[in-house]
Design a protein around this motif. Structure first.
Motif, PDB file in Angstrom:
ATOM      1  N   PHE A 163       0.640  -1.230   0.046  1.00 20.54           N
ATOM      2  CA  PHE A 163       0.091  -0.073  -0.126  1.00 20.54           C
ATOM      3  C   PHE A 163       0.934   1.377   0.096  1.00 20.54           C
ATOM      4  O   PHE A 163       1.803   1.428   1.321  1.00 20.54           O
ATOM      5  N   TRP A 164       1.267   2.159  -1.051  1.00 21.93           N
ATOM      6  CA  TRP A 164       1.508   3.386  -0.838  1.00 21.93           C
ATOM      7  C   TRP A 164       0.702   4.569  -1.389  1.00 21.93           C
ATOM      8  O   TRP A 164      -0.823   4.647  -2.287  1.00 21.93           O
ATOM      9  N   ILE A 165       1.186   6.028  -0.699  1.00 25.51           N
ATOM     10  CA  ILE A 165       0.904   6.854  -1.213  1.00 25.51           C
ATOM     11  C   ILE A 165       1.676   7.924  -1.754  1.00 25.51           C
ATOM     12  O   ILE A 165       3.013   7.603  -1.201  1.00 25.51           O
ATOM     13  N   LYS A 166       1.437   8.252  -3.214  1.00 26.30           N
ATOM     14  CA  LYS A 166       2.264   8.657  -3.762  1.00 26.30           C
ATOM     15  C   LYS A 166       1.669   9.677  -4.658  1.00 26.30           C
ATOM     16  O   LYS A 166       0.094  10.346  -4.615  1.00 26.30           O
ATOM     17  N   THR A 167       2.484  10.739  -4.910  1.00 24.42           N
ATOM     18  CA  THR A 167       1.785  11.909  -5.776  1.00 24.42           C
ATOM     19  C   THR A 167       1.311  11.589  -7.687  1.00 24.42           C
ATOM     20  O   THR A 167       1.139  12.701  -8.115  1.00 24.42           O
ATOM     21  N   ASP A 168       1.859  10.554  -8.244  1.00 23.78           N
ATOM     22  CA  ASP A 168       1.187   9.922  -9.467  1.00 23.78           C
ATOM     23  C   ASP A 168       0.337   8.557  -9.626  1.00 23.78           C
ATOM     24  O   ASP A 168       0.854   7.803  -7.988  1.00 23.78           O
ATOM     25  N   GLN A 169      -0.883   8.484  -9.968  1.00 24.37           N
ATOM     26  CA  GLN A 169      -1.163   7.042 -10.059  1.00 24.37           C
ATOM     27  C   GLN A 169      -0.593   6.481 -10.869  1.00 24.37           C
ATOM     28  O   GLN A 169      -1.339   6.038 -11.799  1.00 24.37           O
ATOM     29  N   VAL A 170      -0.075   5.381  -9.745  1.00 26.51           N
ATOM     30  CA  VAL A 170       1.544   4.711 -11.092  1.00 26.51           C
ATOM     31  C   VAL A 170       1.431   3.738 -10.230  1.00 26.51           C
ATOM     32  O   VAL A 170       1.883   3.424  -8.760  1.00 26.51           O
ATOM     33  N   THR A 171       2.205   2.666 -10.648  1.00 23.91           N
ATOM     34  CA  THR A 171       2.657   1.096  -9.943  1.00 23.91           C
ATOM     35  C   THR A 171       3.649   0.962  -9.468  1.00 23.91           C
ATOM     36  O   THR A 171       4.504   2.320  -9.887  1.00 23.91           O
ATOM     37  N   GLY A 172       4.234  -0.077  -8.732  1.00 23.44           N
ATOM     38  CA  GLY A 172       6.146   0.210  -8.409  1.00 23.44           C
ATOM     39  C   GLY A 172       5.886   0.961  -7.718  1.00 23.44           C
ATOM     40  O   GLY A 172       5.007   1.671  -6.304  1.00 23.44           O
ATOM     41  N   SER A 173       7.396   1.370  -7.110  1.00 23.46           N
ATOM     42  CA  SER A 173       7.684   1.834  -6.023  1.00 23.46           C
ATOM     43  C   SER A 173       8.303   4.148  -6.166  1.00 23.46           C
ATOM     44  O   SER A 173       8.485   4.128  -5.466  1.00 23.46           O
ATOM     45  N   SER A 174       7.860   4.296  -7.342  1.00 19.28           N
ATOM     46  CA  SER A 174       8.175   5.164  -8.034  1.00 19.28           C
ATOM     47  C   SER A 174       7.089   6.658  -7.743  1.00 19.28           C
ATOM     48  O   SER A 174       5.782   5.635  -7.258  1.00 19.28           O
ATOM     49  N   GLU A 215       6.865  12.812   3.209  1.00 21.40           N
ATOM     50  CA  GLU A 215       6.564  13.938   4.225  1.00 21.40           C
ATOM     51  C   GLU A 215       5.492  13.508   5.161  1.00 21.40           C
ATOM     52  O   GLU A 215       4.836  13.465   4.712  1.00 21.40           O
ATOM     53  N   GLY A 216       5.753  13.277   6.439  1.00 20.62           N
ATOM     54  CA  GLY A 216       5.351  12.984   7.202  1.00 20.62           C
ATOM     55  C   GLY A 216       4.625  11.891   7.605  1.00 20.62           C
ATOM     56  O   GLY A 216       3.680  11.387   8.165  1.00 20.62           O
ATOM     57  N   ILE A 217       5.321  11.001   6.320  1.00 24.40           N
ATOM     58  CA  ILE A 217       4.395   9.548   6.682  1.00 24.40           C
ATOM     59  C   ILE A 217       5.492   8.933   7.240  1.00 24.40           C
ATOM     60  O   ILE A 217       7.252   8.310   6.563  1.00 24.40           O
ATOM     61  N   SER A 218       5.395   7.873   7.608  1.00 27.73           N
ATOM     62  CA  SER A 218       6.387   6.327   8.469  1.00 27.73           C
ATOM     63  C   SER A 218       5.360   4.985   7.878  1.00 27.73           C
ATOM     64  O   SER A 218       4.789   5.047   7.444  1.00 27.73           O
ATOM     65  N   ASN A 219       6.419   4.059   7.511  1.00 27.00           N
ATOM     66  CA  ASN A 219       5.762   2.871   7.117  1.00 27.00           C
ATOM     67  C   ASN A 219       5.428   2.805   5.310  1.00 27.00           C
ATOM     68  O   ASN A 219       4.656   2.486   4.938  1.00 27.00           O
ATOM     69  N   ASN A 220       5.769   3.519   4.553  1.00 31.63           N
ATOM     70  CA  ASN A 220       4.992   3.729   3.349  1.00 31.63           C
ATOM     71  C   ASN A 220       5.499   2.530   2.721  1.00 31.63           C
ATOM     72  O   ASN A 220       6.709   2.339   2.385  1.00 31.63           O
ATOM     73  N   GLY A 221       4.452   2.125   2.138  1.00 31.62           N
ATOM     74  CA  GLY A 221       4.211   1.010   0.968  1.00 31.62           C
ATOM     75  C   GLY A 221       4.243   0.153   1.448  1.00 31.62           C
ATOM     76  O   GLY A 221       4.855  -1.668   0.844  1.00 31.62           O
ATOM     77  N   LEU A 222       4.457  -0.587   2.669  1.00 36.09           N
ATOM     78  CA  LEU A 222       3.840  -1.763   3.456  1.00 36.09           C
ATOM     79  C   LEU A 222       2.486  -2.123   2.891  1.00 36.09           C
ATOM     80  O   LEU A 222       1.620  -1.772   2.419  1.00 36.09           O
ATOM     81  N   SER A 223       2.591  -4.565   3.686  1.00 37.31           N
ATOM     82  CA  SER A 223       1.708  -4.684   3.113  1.00 37.31           C
ATOM     83  C   SER A 223       0.506  -5.320   4.474  1.00 37.31           C
ATOM     84  O   SER A 223      -0.450  -5.547   4.376  1.00 37.31           O
ATOM     85  N   ASN A 224       1.776  -5.151   5.615  1.00 35.90           N
ATOM     86  CA  ASN A 224       0.970  -5.348   6.834  1.00 35.90           C
ATOM     87  C   ASN A 224       1.484  -4.492   8.124  1.00 35.90           C
ATOM     88  O   ASN A 224       2.587  -4.772   8.399  1.00 35.90           O
TER      89      ASN A 224
END
Length: 349
Positions: free
Chosen positions: A246-257, A262-271
């Protein structure tokens, strides 16, 4: 507020606090004693020079705050001792001198209030422990502010402030203009401001196969909704979506780009728990999206005020639905005791 160069300084004695107009003597100091007041050591020859934010006022060595003004992106701001609108830590019973003789401060009279932004926020300047000076003379606040204008060159303009032991948090501000000190505070006697602990809003995030994220907030559920988050608040996403980072991003794209961190911890985690404290300058639109599956996604709207408190917006589930056109066939099967059945057929066009 005047700088003197004294040639042959070691040949003189120094009257600290005397007044020649009234023939009153202050404290007579030798050259060495005079130099020691400034926390300096007299050399055997040459000059004594030191850059120090101190000044002798009322027969004692005082902390000096040199006030300047500089234009920033959000307007003119006070600089105190060359620092942009700093918090100040003062002690009760001590006197502090604010020097406003710099040309940049000629239209920005400084005062102190119990209210942030003072008179611009239904407050007032403190009326005890503060003195205003123009040309070295003690004047009223009104007389002080009247001496400031864009075209006026100030002469010996300063403010002397002595906090009381009853003071806790004060604010310096401009008598003419709002917001020139940003969020700066004056803390008295090392007072520690009690800041309410921010309670994070809990948001549950689960995967629905490889098609959607299902969000739950305070009993409300939606698949891939628009999320509305408020600047300055903290949100805790409890993610349970094995295999769907689960990612929070500036663009609606898959992958990790295009990560927004800013202000986020554990961006991109599954559990686990992803925490998002929304900054005051967060962009108005962000996106959440699965690292692998492009249809597990949605919009995050960032607002200054979420008046109705609703976090979950429209359900944007990508799951298919029954078409509203063509033929639909329903079968009703009636069973007899011997397991024979008679079909009844209904159809809609």
């Amino acid at each position: 507020m005047t700088i003197f160069t004294i040639n042959g300084a070691d040949k003189f004695s120094y009257d600290i606090g005397g007044n020649s107009t009234s023939n009153s003597l202050g404290s007579i100091k030798t050259f060495d004693e005079f130099v020691n007041i400034f926390d300096l050591e007299a050399p055997s020859e040459g000059s004594v020079k030191k850059s120090t934010n101190k000044i002798v006022y009322d027969d004692s060595f005082r902390t000096l705050y040199e006030v300047k003004v500089q234009a920033e992106d959000n307007g003119n701001k006070y600089y105190i001792n060359d620092e942009l609108s700093p918090d100040l830590s003062l002690s009760s019973g001590e006197k502090y001198v604010f020097d406003l003789n710099d040309a940049t401060a000629s239209n920005h009279p400084l005062s102190i209030s119990e209210t942030k932004n003072g008179i611009h926020n239904e407050g007032a300047s403190v009326d005890e422990g503060i003195n205003y000076f123009i040309k070295g003379y003690d004047v009223t606040e009104a007389e002080f502010s009247a001496s400031f204008s864009p075209d006026n060159s100030l002469e010996n303009a300063f403010v002397v402030f002595e906090p009381s032991s009853d003071d806790t948090i004060l604010y310096y501000y401009c008598l003419f203009h709002n917001g020139m000190a940003n969020e700066a505070k004056i803390l008295i006697d090392d007072y520690v401001e009690k800041i309410p602990e921010a309670v994070a809003t809990s948001i549950s995030v689960q995967s629905v196969g490889a098609s959607d994220y299902r969000f739950t907030v305070e009993g409300e559920q939606a698949n891939d909704p628009v999320l509305t988050l408020e600047r300055g608040k903290t949100y805790e996403f409890d993610v349970s979506a094995q295999g769907h980072p689960f990612w929070i991003k500036t663009d609606q794209v898959t992958g990790s780009s295009s990560q927004y961190n800013e202000g986020i911890s554990n961006n991109g985690l599954s559990n686990g728990k992803l925490t998002f404290t929304v900054s005051d300058d967060a962009p108005s639109t962000l996106y959440y999206i699965c690292q692998i599956h492009s249809n597990m996604t949605g919009v995050i709207k960032i607002v200054d005020n979420n008046d109705n408190g609703t976090i979950l917006g429209n359900d944007n589930s990508n799951s298919s639905s029954t078409p509203s056109y063509g033929y639909s066939l329903d079968l009703e099967l009636a069973f007899s005791n011997d397991q024979d059945f008679i079909p009844t057929i209904g159809y809609d066009i």
